[in-house]
Design a protein around this motif. Structure first.
Motif, PDB file in Angstrom:
ATOM      1  N   LEU A   1       0.848  -1.187   0.000  1.00 38.03           N
ATOM      2  CA  LEU A   1       0.000   0.000   0.000  1.00 38.03           C
ATOM      3  C   LEU A   1       0.886   1.240   0.000  1.00 38.03           C
ATOM      4  N   MET A   2       0.536   2.210  -0.835  1.00 36.74           N
ATOM      5  CA  MET A   2       1.312   3.455  -0.913  1.00 36.74           C
ATOM      6  C   MET A   2       0.391   4.657  -0.770  1.00 36.74           C
ATOM      7  N   MET A   3       0.909   5.684  -0.158  1.00 36.93           N
ATOM      8  CA  MET A   3       0.298   7.014  -0.184  1.00 36.93           C
ATOM      9  C   MET A   3       1.243   7.929  -0.944  1.00 36.93           C
ATOM     10  N   LEU A   4       0.702   8.718  -1.859  1.00 28.59           N
ATOM     11  CA  LEU A   4       1.522   9.572  -2.727  1.00 28.59           C
ATOM     12  C   LEU A   4       1.006  11.003  -2.672  1.00 28.59           C
ATOM     13  N   ASP A   5       1.928  11.946  -2.756  1.00 27.96           N
ATOM     14  CA  ASP A   5       1.544  13.358  -2.702  1.00 27.96           C
ATOM     15  C   ASP A   5       2.476  14.143  -3.616  1.00 27.96           C
ATOM     16  N   LEU A   6       1.898  14.950  -4.520  1.00 29.31           N
ATOM     17  CA  LEU A   6       2.714  15.782  -5.407  1.00 29.31           C
ATOM     18  C   LEU A   6       3.380  16.886  -4.584  1.00 29.31           C
ATOM     19  N   ASP A   7       4.672  17.047  -4.782  1.00 26.29           N
ATOM     20  CA  ASP A   7       5.429  18.030  -4.010  1.00 26.29           C
ATOM     21  C   ASP A   7       5.130  19.449  -4.468  1.00 26.29           C
ATOM     22  N   HIS A   8       5.013  20.348  -3.490  1.00 22.35           N
ATOM     23  CA  HIS A   8       4.829  21.784  -3.750  1.00 22.35           C
ATOM     24  C   HIS A   8       3.625  22.062  -4.652  1.00 22.35           C
ATOM     25  N   PHE A   9       2.577  21.283  -4.488  1.00 24.70           N
ATOM     26  CA  PHE A   9       1.414  21.441  -5.367  1.00 24.70           C
ATOM     27  C   PHE A   9       0.709  22.777  -5.114  1.00 24.70           C
ATOM     28  N   LYS A  10       0.662  23.203  -3.846  1.00 27.86           N
ATOM     29  CA  LYS A  10       0.022  24.488  -3.545  1.00 27.86           C
ATOM     30  C   LYS A  10       0.770  25.636  -4.216  1.00 27.86           C
ATOM     31  N   ARG A  11       2.106  25.551  -4.240  1.00 25.04           N
ATOM     32  CA  ARG A  11       2.900  26.588  -4.896  1.00 25.04           C
ATOM     33  C   ARG A  11       2.575  26.634  -6.398  1.00 25.04           C
ATOM     34  N   LEU A  12       2.386  25.459  -7.006  1.00 25.18           N
ATOM     35  CA  LEU A  12       2.030  25.408  -8.423  1.00 25.18           C
ATOM     36  C   LEU A  12       0.662  26.029  -8.659  1.00 25.18           C
ATOM     37  N   ASN A  13      -0.301  25.681  -7.822  1.00 27.26           N
ATOM     38  CA  ASN A  13      -1.650  26.234  -7.958  1.00 27.26           C
ATOM     39  C   ASN A  13      -1.658  27.740  -7.785  1.00 27.26           C
TER      40      ASN A  13
ATOM     41  N   LEU B   1       5.351   4.031   1.744  1.00 24.37           N
ATOM     42  CA  LEU B   1       5.074   2.641   1.376  1.00 24.37           C
ATOM     43  C   LEU B   1       5.033   1.760   2.610  1.00 24.37           C
ATOM     44  N   VAL B   2       4.016   0.904   2.695  1.00 25.34           N
ATOM     45  CA  VAL B   2       3.936  -0.102   3.762  1.00 25.34           C
ATOM     46  C   VAL B   2       3.414  -1.402   3.168  1.00 25.34           C
ATOM     47  N   MET B   3       3.683  -2.497   3.879  1.00 29.67           N
ATOM     48  CA  MET B   3       3.063  -3.781   3.567  1.00 29.67           C
ATOM     49  C   MET B   3       1.897  -3.978   4.529  1.00 29.67           C
ATOM     50  N   ILE B   4       0.731  -4.361   3.993  1.00 33.63           N
ATOM     51  CA  ILE B   4      -0.419  -4.609   4.866  1.00 33.63           C
ATOM     52  C   ILE B   4      -0.182  -5.917   5.609  1.00 33.63           C
ATOM     53  N   ASP B   5      -0.150  -5.837   6.925  1.00 29.54           N
ATOM     54  CA  ASP B   5       0.105  -7.028   7.732  1.00 29.54           C
ATOM     55  C   ASP B   5      -1.134  -7.918   7.788  1.00 29.54           C
TER      56      ASP B   5
ATOM     57  N   THR C   1      -7.777   0.782   6.911  1.00 31.43           N
ATOM     58  CA  THR C   1      -7.608   2.142   7.430  1.00 31.43           C
ATOM     59  C   THR C   1      -6.344   2.259   8.266  1.00 31.43           C
ATOM     60  N   ALA C   2      -6.017   1.201   9.021  1.00 33.98           N
ATOM     61  CA  ALA C   2      -4.798   1.231   9.827  1.00 33.98           C
ATOM     62  C   ALA C   2      -3.560   1.233   8.932  1.00 33.98           C
ATOM     63  N   ALA C   3      -3.595   0.441   7.858  1.00 35.78           N
ATOM     64  CA  ALA C   3      -2.461   0.401   6.937  1.00 35.78           C
ATOM     65  C   ALA C   3      -2.303   1.747   6.228  1.00 35.78           C
ATOM     66  N   LEU C   4      -3.419   2.363   5.861  1.00 38.30           N
ATOM     67  CA  LEU C   4      -3.354   3.677   5.219  1.00 38.30           C
ATOM     68  C   LEU C   4      -2.772   4.719   6.165  1.00 38.30           C
TER      69      LEU C   4
ATOM     70  N   ASP D   1       0.434   6.852   5.398  1.00 31.33           N
ATOM     71  CA  ASP D   1       0.364   8.303   5.453  1.00 31.33           C
ATOM     72  C   ASP D   1       1.474   8.862   6.354  1.00 31.33           C
ATOM     73  N   HIS D   2       1.777   8.155   7.448  1.00 37.26           N
ATOM     74  CA  HIS D   2       2.872   8.582   8.312  1.00 37.26           C
ATOM     75  C   HIS D   2       4.211   8.481   7.576  1.00 37.26           C
ATOM     76  N   ALA D   3       4.398   7.390   6.807  1.00 42.04           N
ATOM     77  CA  ALA D   3       5.622   7.243   6.018  1.00 42.04           C
ATOM     78  C   ALA D   3       5.716   8.359   4.977  1.00 42.04           C
ATOM     79  N   LEU D   4       4.575   8.731   4.390  1.00 44.26           N
ATOM     80  CA  LEU D   4       4.558   9.840   3.431  1.00 44.26           C
ATOM     81  C   LEU D   4       4.975  11.134   4.113  1.00 44.26           C
ATOM     82  N   TYR D   5       4.497  11.351   5.328  1.00 42.81           N
ATOM     83  CA  TYR D   5       4.866  12.555   6.076  1.00 42.81           C
ATOM     84  C   TYR D   5       6.375  12.606   6.300  1.00 42.81           C
TER      85      TYR D   5
END
Length: 382
Positions: free
Chosen positions: A249-261, A341-345, A351-354, A358-362
């Motif tokens: 499972l992965m969480m992804l976020d575009l960098d500096h997206f607010k600056r682009l907007n 990125l995490v592996m779902i145990d 929701t717990a894996a997400l 999300d913490h790894a993304l942070y």
């Protein structure tokens, strides 16, 4: 027994009634242009058939002259409805050419002084040709639905019946039912009923698929929307649990997206999201799940993928986004993406894996961005 005149009246009235029913149906629904074309085709064809019955009753030559044009016009509009429904780009040109050719044939026949029965033979032959064209349109797609194939086969059978009637009976219209004539009449009725309801159902089927798409697909990026991603990722998690297979499972976020907007406008931000989604689709496998959770935040579920394979996929995705084509609206701006990125145990809720992803993304965002961060495994309870 039914004679030719009575049959023309019956099928004409049937087509007119069917057109009126379709008009009533379309008043209360969002109808497609193809459905409107189909309604007018039924109405015009039905009027032509009914007037063919009426002409000798009222003894007005003008009706005999106009009726074949109405009859053929209905068939041409019907084929045009098919072309419009299946998105043929040059259908108008084809319809105009077909109308012109058919009109020239009818005018030539009238100028030659053909009899009334001979004119019906000519009209029937033209109808058979257009029915064959409609059959080709419906049956040419490999992924055609069963309903579409039923309508196409019905059109093909009608065209063959007209051909058999012409070959074996030489277009005789002054008789009651014969085996070939009876089959032709029967298939004409089937064409009216099956094709009429069938096209209506085809349009409804298309609308239902569109509604389903709107309910599950993000309109901007063509990825799964939040609700659909959660549903399908949960199904993938349960399947992986039953099969004892890994799932990443992965969480992804575009960098500096607010600056682009803020710097280039929301339209530019939308373009960035589309480019990112297209780039991700080019890297991922067909069965990987990708959803837009909101804004510039996306999630990925990779069924059957272990940590090493998931890390490799995440890195390929990160590099592909960094190398994506420049945005047309933002000059030299280069997109980058941060990934958690995490592996779902085993037994872990989605929701717990997400939350872990999300913490790894942070962590990835706060330690430099444009990188992949692997989150720790779920803490085991004592």
């Amino acid at each position: 027994m039914i004679d030719n005149q009575t049959f023309m009246l019956a099928i004409g009235v049937g087509n007119i009634v069917f057109a009126l029913l379709m008009a009533g149906y379309m008043r209360n629904v969002d109808n497609t242009p193809a459905l409107r074309y189909w309604m007018w085709a039924r109405l015009l064809g039905g009027v032509g058939q009914a007037c063919w019955w009426l002409a000798p009753v009222v003894n007005l030559p003008v009706i005999d002259i106009l009726t074949p044009f109405a009859w053929i016009g209905g068939v041409i509009i019907e084929v045009a409805a098919y072309c419009l429904f299946f998105g043929m780009p040059h259908w108008r040109r084809l319809a105009y050419l077909a109308a012109l050719a058919s009109g020239l044939v009818l005018v030539g026949a009238m100028a030659a002084g053909v009899s009334r029965l001979q004119m019906q033979w000519i009209v029937s032959l033209i109808m058979a040709w257009f029915a064959a064209c409609a059959a080709v349109l419906l049956l040419r797609e490999r992924g055609a639905s069963l309903l579409q194939r039923i309508i196409g086969v019905n059109d093909a059978l009608f065209a063959l019946a007209i051909g058999a009637w012409i070959v074996f009976e030489h277009g005789r219209l002054d008789v009651a039912i014969t085996p070939v004539g009876g089959a032709t009449y029967l298939l004409s009725y089937m064409m009216m009923i099956v094709n009429g309801f069938g096209f209506l159902l085809l349009c409804k089927q298309k609308d239902d698929l569109q509604m389903q798409r709107l309910a599950t697909i993000d309109g901007l990026t063509d990825t799964l929307n939040r609700r659909a991603f959660f549903e399908r990722a949960e199904s993938a998690r349960l399947l992986a649990l039953r099969l004892r297979k890994p799932i990443a499972l992965m969480m992804l976020d575009l960098d500096h997206f607010k600056r682009l907007n803020d710097g280039f406008g929301h339209a530019c931000g939308d373009e960035a999201l589309r480019v990112f989604a297209d780039t991700a689709r080019g890297v991922l496998r067909d069965h990987d799940l990708m959803g837009r959770l909101g804004g510039e935040e996306f999630a990925l579920a990779l069924p059957g993928t272990g940590l090493e394979g998931a890390l490799h996929a995440a890195e390929r995705l990160r590099v592909a986004v960094a190398e994506a084509p420049l945005l047309s609206c933002a000059g030299s701006y280069r997109m980058t993406v941060s990934i958690g990125l995490v592996m779902i145990d085993t037994g872990e809720e989605l929701t717990a894996a997400l939350a872990r992803a999300d913490h790894a993304l942070y962590v990835a965002k706060t330690t430099g961005r444009n990188r992949v961060e692997v989150g720790p495994a779920m803490l085991k309870r004592a």
